[in-house]
Write a protein that holds these residues in place. Structure first.
Motif, PDB file in Angstrom:
ATOM      1  N   ASP A 249       0.889  -1.080  -0.084  1.00  0.00           N
ATOM      2  CA  ASP A 249      -0.086  -0.049   0.209  1.00  0.00           C
ATOM      3  C   ASP A 249       0.897   1.247  -0.065  1.00  0.00           C
ATOM      4  O   ASP A 249       0.685   2.149  -0.906  1.00  0.00           O
ATOM      5  CB  ASP A 249      -0.716   0.086   1.113  1.00  0.00           C
TER       6      ASP A 249
ATOM      7  N   HIS B 160       3.947   1.470  -1.060  1.00  0.00           N
ATOM      8  CA  HIS B 160       4.568   1.730  -2.275  1.00  0.00           C
ATOM      9  C   HIS B 160       3.460   2.375  -3.490  1.00  0.00           C
ATOM     10  O   HIS B 160       4.046   3.132  -4.272  1.00  0.00           O
ATOM     11  CB  HIS B 160       4.893   0.268  -3.012  1.00  0.00           C
ATOM     12  N   SER B 161       2.314   1.912  -3.331  1.00  0.00           N
ATOM     13  CA  SER B 161       1.229   2.425  -4.158  1.00  0.00           C
ATOM     14  C   SER B 161       1.264   4.015  -4.196  1.00  0.00           C
ATOM     15  O   SER B 161       0.611   4.617  -4.716  1.00  0.00           O
ATOM     16  CB  SER B 161      -0.032   1.757  -4.203  1.00  0.00           C
ATOM     17  N   LEU B 162       1.719   4.500  -2.856  1.00  0.00           N
ATOM     18  CA  LEU B 162       1.485   6.001  -2.776  1.00  0.00           C
ATOM     19  C   LEU B 162       2.701   6.822  -2.957  1.00  0.00           C
ATOM     20  O   LEU B 162       2.628   8.200  -2.929  1.00  0.00           O
ATOM     21  CB  LEU B 162       1.393   6.224  -1.005  1.00  0.00           C
TER      22      LEU B 162
ATOM     23  N   ALA C   8       4.175   7.725  -5.677  1.00  0.00           N
ATOM     24  CA  ALA C   8       3.929   8.737  -6.836  1.00  0.00           C
ATOM     25  C   ALA C   8       2.987  10.144  -6.191  1.00  0.00           C
ATOM     26  O   ALA C   8       3.465  11.021  -6.547  1.00  0.00           O
ATOM     27  CB  ALA C   8       3.534   8.287  -7.977  1.00  0.00           C
TER      28      ALA C   8
ATOM     29  N   TRP D  91       3.056  10.908  -3.183  1.00  0.00           N
ATOM     30  CA  TRP D  91       3.570  11.579  -2.094  1.00  0.00           C
ATOM     31  C   TRP D  91       4.615  12.443  -2.914  1.00  0.00           C
ATOM     32  O   TRP D  91       4.874  13.706  -2.571  1.00  0.00           O
ATOM     33  CB  TRP D  91       4.439  10.336  -1.662  1.00  0.00           C
ATOM     34  N   ALA D  92       5.283  11.940  -4.059  1.00  0.00           N
ATOM     35  CA  ALA D  92       6.320  12.912  -4.533  1.00  0.00           C
ATOM     36  C   ALA D  92       5.716  13.994  -5.265  1.00  0.00           C
ATOM     37  O   ALA D  92       6.267  15.096  -5.446  1.00  0.00           O
ATOM     38  CB  ALA D  92       6.912  12.033  -5.999  1.00  0.00           C
ATOM     39  N   LEU D  93       4.253  13.894  -5.530  1.00  0.00           N
ATOM     40  CA  LEU D  93       3.459  15.039  -6.146  1.00  0.00           C
ATOM     41  C   LEU D  93       2.808  15.809  -5.207  1.00  0.00           C
ATOM     42  O   LEU D  93       1.928  16.916  -5.289  1.00  0.00           O
ATOM     43  CB  LEU D  93       2.390  14.807  -7.086  1.00  0.00           C
ATOM     44  N   ASN D  94       3.203  15.456  -3.661  1.00  0.00           N
ATOM     45  CA  ASN D  94       2.508  16.240  -2.655  1.00  0.00           C
ATOM     46  C   ASN D  94       0.925  16.057  -2.682  1.00  0.00           C
ATOM     47  O   ASN D  94       0.267  17.056  -2.454  1.00  0.00           O
ATOM     48  CB  ASN D  94       2.890  17.689  -2.497  1.00  0.00           C
ATOM     49  N   ALA D  95       0.567  14.804  -2.746  1.00  0.00           N
ATOM     50  CA  ALA D  95      -0.768  14.761  -3.280  1.00  0.00           C
ATOM     51  C   ALA D  95      -1.580  13.508  -2.341  1.00  0.00           C
ATOM     52  O   ALA D  95      -2.468  13.122  -2.647  1.00  0.00           O
ATOM     53  CB  ALA D  95      -1.166  14.423  -4.849  1.00  0.00           C
ATOM     54  N   CYS D  96      -0.776  13.513  -1.322  1.00  0.00           N
ATOM     55  CA  CYS D  96      -1.440  12.707  -0.262  1.00  0.00           C
ATOM     56  C   CYS D  96      -1.775  13.417   0.994  1.00  0.00           C
ATOM     57  O   CYS D  96      -1.396  14.497   0.991  1.00  0.00           O
ATOM     58  CB  CYS D  96      -0.699  11.227  -0.139  1.00  0.00           C
TER      59      CYS D  96
ATOM     60  N   GLU E  77      -0.410  10.241   5.417  1.00  0.00           N
ATOM     61  CA  GLU E  77       0.207   9.328   4.595  1.00  0.00           C
ATOM     62  C   GLU E  77       1.537   9.433   4.229  1.00  0.00           C
ATOM     63  O   GLU E  77       2.339   8.733   4.120  1.00  0.00           O
ATOM     64  CB  GLU E  77      -0.780   9.223   3.243  1.00  0.00           C
TER      65      GLU E  77
ATOM     66  N   GLU F 153       7.263   8.527   4.432  1.00  0.00           N
ATOM     67  CA  GLU F 153       8.542   8.968   4.875  1.00  0.00           C
ATOM     68  C   GLU F 153       9.297   8.033   5.957  1.00  0.00           C
ATOM     69  O   GLU F 153      10.319   7.964   5.868  1.00  0.00           O
ATOM     70  CB  GLU F 153       8.528  10.255   5.199  1.00  0.00           C
TER      71      GLU F 153
ATOM     72  N   MET G 132      10.779  19.687  -4.028  1.00  0.00           N
ATOM     73  CA  MET G 132       9.567  19.238  -3.367  1.00  0.00           C
ATOM     74  C   MET G 132       9.259  19.929  -2.335  1.00  0.00           C
ATOM     75  O   MET G 132       7.885  19.959  -2.216  1.00  0.00           O
ATOM     76  CB  MET G 132      10.050  17.780  -2.900  1.00  0.00           C
TER      77      MET G 132
ATOM     78  N   THR H 288      -5.253  16.501  -3.889  1.00  0.00           N
ATOM     79  CA  THR H 288      -4.764  15.364  -3.711  1.00  0.00           C
ATOM     80  C   THR H 288      -5.184  14.037  -4.481  1.00  0.00           C
ATOM     81  O   THR H 288      -6.153  14.369  -5.083  1.00  0.00           O
ATOM     82  CB  THR H 288      -5.354  14.978  -2.012  1.00  0.00           C
ATOM     83  N   TYR H 289      -4.865  13.101  -4.286  1.00  0.00           N
ATOM     84  CA  TYR H 289      -5.236  11.928  -5.126  1.00  0.00           C
ATOM     85  C   TYR H 289      -6.741  11.545  -4.884  1.00  0.00           C
ATOM     86  O   TYR H 289      -7.243  11.189  -5.809  1.00  0.00           O
ATOM     87  CB  TYR H 289      -4.259  10.550  -5.000  1.00  0.00           C
TER      88      TYR H 289
END
Lengths: 330, 196
Positions: free
Chosen positions: A5, A7-9, A11, A13-18, A22, A27, B89, B162-163
Motif C-alpha cells: 500500500d 509503495h502505491s502511494l 508517486a 507523495w512525490a507530487l505532494n498529493a497525499c 500518509e 517518509e 519538493m 490530492t489523489y
C-alpha cells in the motif's frame, strides 16, 4: 498499512498529493526499504523537472532572504582564517541549543554531574580564558578552567538557560571579531594546560565545543549534526597529534598514525627524544580521523574504537590506550 | 564502460557536493547559503510561481524554503536523494499548501457571501507565468502522455489536488488515481532521461 500500500502511494507523495498522515507513513517507510527509496528518488527527480527553472526571483531577493536568515539564525561570525573552525563550532552548537526544551537543559550531559546548562556555562568559562588573551573584558576572573568554571557556574545557575546561551554566544562572537588577522607569534596562553599559540588555543576551543556538542546531542536524543568540516577536523587532529609524544614515552622509535577520511593524513609520532636514524615505524595505527579526534577527546574506548594495527601490535595498542589521556581537550 | 558508468560517477560526486553544502549550512556558513540561493532560487521560484500564479506569494514561498533549510539543515538527508530534488519538493509542497489554504478560504468566503473581497489574489506574476504559458510549459513535458495520465498529473501538480480529490473529480477509484500518477511519472521519467 502494508508495504504494498505504501509503495502505491509513492508517486502521489512525490507530487505532494497525499494526506499529511500518509506522507508521514511514506517518509518513515523509505529508510527501511531500498526498493521504495530508489523509486522515491527517481520520481522526486522527475517531479523536480516539471516546472523548469527559467524564472528569476525579483531583484533584491537574495539580500532580503539573507537578512531574514540572519535574524532567524545568526551565521558563523566572520573572523580570521585560523579562528574559522571555532566560529563554525559555535554556530553549530548554537543551532542545537536553540532547539532545546527546558527539560533538555536540565539533563546531565557530561562528567556525570554537569547538566546541559552547566556545560554551556563551562564552555563560556573556558572560552573566557582566551577572551582575556584577546583583550576582552572577562568577568568573573580565574586563571584556569576549573576556577573559572566554578565561578561562572555559580553565576549562571542563577540565570535561565536562554541567558546563559546568549552570554556564551555573545562572548564567542566577540572573540571571533577580536581575533587579529595576523596572530602574534609565540605562546599566547598556558591557561588551557600546555603552552599554546593563539591559533592553537582557538582550535582547542573549537575542539572542546564540538566534543561537548556531541555530549549534549546524546544527552538530549537529538539528531546528530555532521562532524566538523574536513579542513577543521584536520586542524583538530593535528593539534591532538602534536601532544601525543607526551602521553606515550619510549626511548626511541615512532608510530605511524594513518588517519583516514576527509581531513585525515599520515603522521610520524616520535616516542622518544630523537627520530634520528629510525626510518621504519615500530607500529602502524590506522583509524578514521573523526574517530581519532573523539578518542583524543576521551569520548571513545581505546579497546572499542575501530582501528587497524600493524608492526609491534602491543606497542600500537599501548599507544591507542594512551591517546585519551591527552590534556589539550579538557 | 560507457554512459551509465559516467553517469554513476557524476551522481556520486554530485551527492558528495550536496552533502558538503548541507554540512556547511549546519556550520552556519553564510557563503554556503548565498551559493545555495544562487544555484537553486530560479528552480524554487519557478515552481512556486507556476503553482501560486502570484509573484508576491512565489517570492514568499521561495524565501521560506531557503530559510527552512538554513534553520533546519538536517531536514535534508543527502542519502535520500539530491538537494535539487528535495528543494523542488519543498517548494512545491509550500506552494500547494498556500493554494489549498486560499481555496479553503475562498470556499468559506463564498459560503458567507463575501465573494468579492476574498477572491482577489495578490500581484500576478505577469505574462511570464500566465496560465497558458504554464500549461504550455508543462504541456511540452506531458504531451507524449495519454490524456488520462497527463490529466491526473496536472491536477495534482499544478492545481494542488490530492489523489482522493483527483479520483472523486474524475469519477475513478482512488487506486486508479494513484496508479495513473505513478504511470505518468514513470513515463515522464523515461522521456526526460532520453532528453538529457
Amino acid at each position: 498499512m502494508s508495504s504494498m500500500d505504501i509503495h502505491s502511494l509513492i508517486a502521489a507523495w512525490a507530487l505532494n498529493a497525499c494526506s499529511p498522515a500518509e506522507a508521514g507513513l511514506v517518509e518513515a517507510h523509505l529508510p527501511t526499504c531500498p526498493d521504495c527509496a530508489r523509486e522515491a528518488r527517481r520520481l522526486v527527480e522527475v517531479v523536480a523537472r516539471l516546472s523548469g527553472a527559467d524564472l528569476r526571483p525579483p531583484a533584491g531577493s537574495l539580500a532580503r532572504t539573507r537578512s531574514a536568515a540572519r535574524r532567524r539564525r545568526p551565521p558563523a561570525t566572520a573572523t580570521a582564517a585560523y579562528a574559522a573552525s571555532y566560529a563554525a563550532q559555535v554556530a553549530a552548537l548554537d543551532l542545537l541549543l536553540t532547539d532545546l526544551t527546558a527539560a533538555d537543559w536540565r539533563r546531565i550531559a557530561a562528567y556525570g554531574e554537569l547538566s546541559v546548562h552547566d556545560l554551556v556555562a563551562h564552555l563560556a568559562a573556558t572560552d573566557g580564558l582566551i577572551a582575556g588573551v584577546l583583550g576582552l573584558p572577562v568577568e568573573p576572573l580565574g586563571d584556569d578552567p576549573a576556577t573559572r568554571t566554578a565561578a561562572v557556574l555559580d553565576r549562571e545557575r542563577r540565570r535561565n538557560p536562554e541567558q546563559t546561551r546568549r552570554s556564551w554566544r555573545a562572548q564567542a562572537d566577540a572573540m571571533c571579531r577580536s581575533a587579529p588577522a595576523n596572530p602574534p607569534l609565540g605562546v599566547a596562553t598556558t591557561a588551557l594546560g600546555p603552552p599554546l599559540c593563539l591559533p592553537d588555543a582557538l582550535t582547542a576551543r573549537a575542539y572542546e565545543t564540538w566534543i561537548h556538542r556531541e555530549d549534549i546531542t546524546v544527552a538530549t536524543g537529538r539528531r546528530p549534526l555532521p562532524p566538523p568540516l574536513p579542513g577543521h577536523v584536520r586542524l583538530m587532529a593535528e593539534l591532538a597529534v602534536r601532544f601525543l609524544p607526551q602521553v606515550v614515552s619510549r626511548t626511541a622509535g615512532h608510530v605511524r598514525l594513518e588517519l583516514t577520511g576527509e581531513g585525515g593524513g599520515t603522521w610520524s609520532v616520535p616516542l622518544g627524544p630523537s627520530l634520528a636514524g629510525v626510518s621504519r615505524p615500530a607500529a602502524v595505527v590506522t583509524l578514521d580521523v573523526v574517530e581519532f579526534c573523539r578518542l583524543a577527546g576521551d569520548r571513545r574506548d581505546p579497546d572499542g574504537v575501530a582501528a587497524e594495527v600493524g608492526g609491534d601490535t602491543g606497542l600500537a595498542r599501548e599507544f591507542l590506550a594512551a591517546v585519551p589521556a591527552l590534556a589539550v581537550v579538557p | 564502460m560507457g554512459m551509465s558508468v559516467l553517469r554513476q560517477q557524476r551522481s556520486t560526486e554530485a551527492a558528495r557536493d550536496d552533502a558538503r553544502l548541507r554540512d556547511e549550512l549546519a556550520y552556519g556558513d553564510e557563503a554556503a547559503f548565498t551559493d545555495l540561493h544562487e544555484r537553486f532560487a530560479p528552480l524554487v521560484y519557478t515552481i512556486a510561481a507556476r503553482i501560486t500564479r502570484d509573484g508576491r506569494a512565489a517570492e514568499d514561498v521561495t524565501q521560506e524554503v531557503f530559510l527552512a533549510i538554513w534553520q533546519r539543515p538536517l531536514d535534508y538527508e543527502p542519502e535520500r536523494g539530491s538537494l535539487r530534488g528535495w528543494l523542488a519538493m519543498m517548494a512545491h509542497r509550500r506552494a500547494v499548501d498556500l493554494v489549498r489554504r486560499e481555496e479553503a478560504h475562498r470556499r468559506r468566503a463564498l459560503d458567507g457571501a463575501l465573494y468579492a473581497g476574498a477572491v482577489s489574489r495578490g500581484d500576478p506574476v505577469g505574462d511570464q507565468v500566465s496560465d497558458s504559458d504554464a500549461a504550455e510549459r508543462l504541456g511540452a513535458a506531458l504531451k507524449a502522455l495519454p490524456a488520462h495520465l497527463s490529466r491526473a498529473i496536472t491536477m495534482a501538480y499544478l492545481e494542488g489536488r490530492t489523489y482522493r480529490e483527483v479520483a472523486a473529480e474524475l469519477g475513478v477509484p482512488e487506486g486508479t488515481a494513484k496508479s495513473r500518477m505513478r504511470e505518468g511519472l514513470r513515463r515522464l521519467g523515461l522521456t526526460l532521461r532520453d532528453q538529457r
